[in-house]
Design a protein around this motif. Sequence first.
Motif: not given
Length: 528
Positions: A356-365
Amino acid sequence: MTAEPPERLDFLPWEYSATASDKDRARQVARRSSLAGTVELAPDAFVAESAAVFCDRLEMGERSYIAAHAYVTGKITLGADTTINPYAVVRGRITLGDGVRIGAHASLIAFNHGTAPDRPIFQQPHTALGITVGDDVWIGSNVIIVDGVTIGPHSIIGAGAVVTKDVEEWSVMVGNPARKIRDRRTTEANPTKHLSDRLAAFATRAREQTSVLLKRCYDGERFVDRPGLDHPPTIRPWCDAIEISDLLLRRTPDGHTRDDLVRRLRPLQDDSDLLQGPTNYHVLCVGYALQLLGSCFERRIDTAFTEDQLAQLPWARNAWSAGAGIDALGTAIARNLNDHSDPGPLATLMGWLTLNADPATGMWGQPDPDNGWLQVVNGFYRLTRGTYAQFGLPLPYPEATIKTVLTHTQDSRHFTGNAYNACNVLDVIHPLWLAAKQTDFARAEGQRWAEHQLTTILDHWTDGAGFAFAPNGSDDHAIPGLQGTEMWLAIIWLLADYLGHSDALAYHPRGVHRPEPLLTTQRIGVRT
């Protein structure tokens, strides 16, 4: 004129050409003749009588020397004006350029051996790649350079550094493992020494005042965060006091024995509603305080959860709260494994997070209009502290993480006034520090931010009271206390380590903000 004793010239060989007597020169001729192997020495090269030199081949250029008690073996080449100083170890196939200085007690070891588990270490096969050092390089005292490394010309390797990878030309390297902190061609006058000296002076000052600081926050019955405030008693000030005392003094706070503190903390285990409960930080602060005291929680922590519960955390508008819940859950799993050998649902948690980590930002949320990246970045710190960092696992997207975090640092709303606080700075430096273990992406930009933060916070220490949580704030968080002091001491270490200066502090966090994983991938059985 009375000849200098040979011992002096062994230790001060640069005096040989100007002060050596005829007897000294005759002894040096005899010394050179005694060297075994293939020897090619310039007429004015010098080899100390007390140096252990047993080379298959030794070449020494003009004005080069090997000083007292150096240990030199193998196939060694020294260029002109190159020196091996007292007690240095230079062994293997090593080529040193012109104008190289190797400091006392440095070790250049150009061979290695295997570590396979099928045989004892002494029976392991050897490998030898060689070490090459370019022209005009200064290798400081107690430096270690391992086999296979090339040091580029004009570089400086700071005292005590451990060099395991090639070094670019003009680099200034410090630390273990060695990292580049600047280009030698920069015009700033010795910034490394200046910052290291400031850190060392600060740490000495803080250490000398630790007992007074802790006494200020003890009211005779309990530790309080900030004396004089009418706040209900909590357990965190006890944990902060234990961490501060361990960090700076390596002992329990004055007037409190280890056994008394353990008896106070162990019965207070509160692990209700880890994901969203108001006391979920309790698992962190009490768990690590007990560990510093050589103890642990009395019973296993309930870590049951469902993936639906993770998905329903407030990622959209309150990612910090969501990350704090994951931090508590991950820490509870770590505590169960560390204290009770029970891994629990670790694989399920890490699998959900990585997917569920966002590949574009490296973040959650995602960022929101009111706070920008604040909630997301702060939540990222809490989440990764309790999981990836605590278990020694790599971040899913480290470069994207760095890009997002550095974008967040440009939002001045979150680093001025009351918003300039320990949480907001910690929640940036820890992700940068953690991601830097995997990549050097945007390192220079990150280091500029870190150096500014470090030089700023050092001026906010209050004698006898420590740090305030929000040093520039307008409310009671601007009062120095235990929470602010514990957090800023850890932040200073992270900032300094990211810049290559943490050794100057002579302290190392071992509690909630410890840099090392609580558990290793080998122990938890997770493949990376």
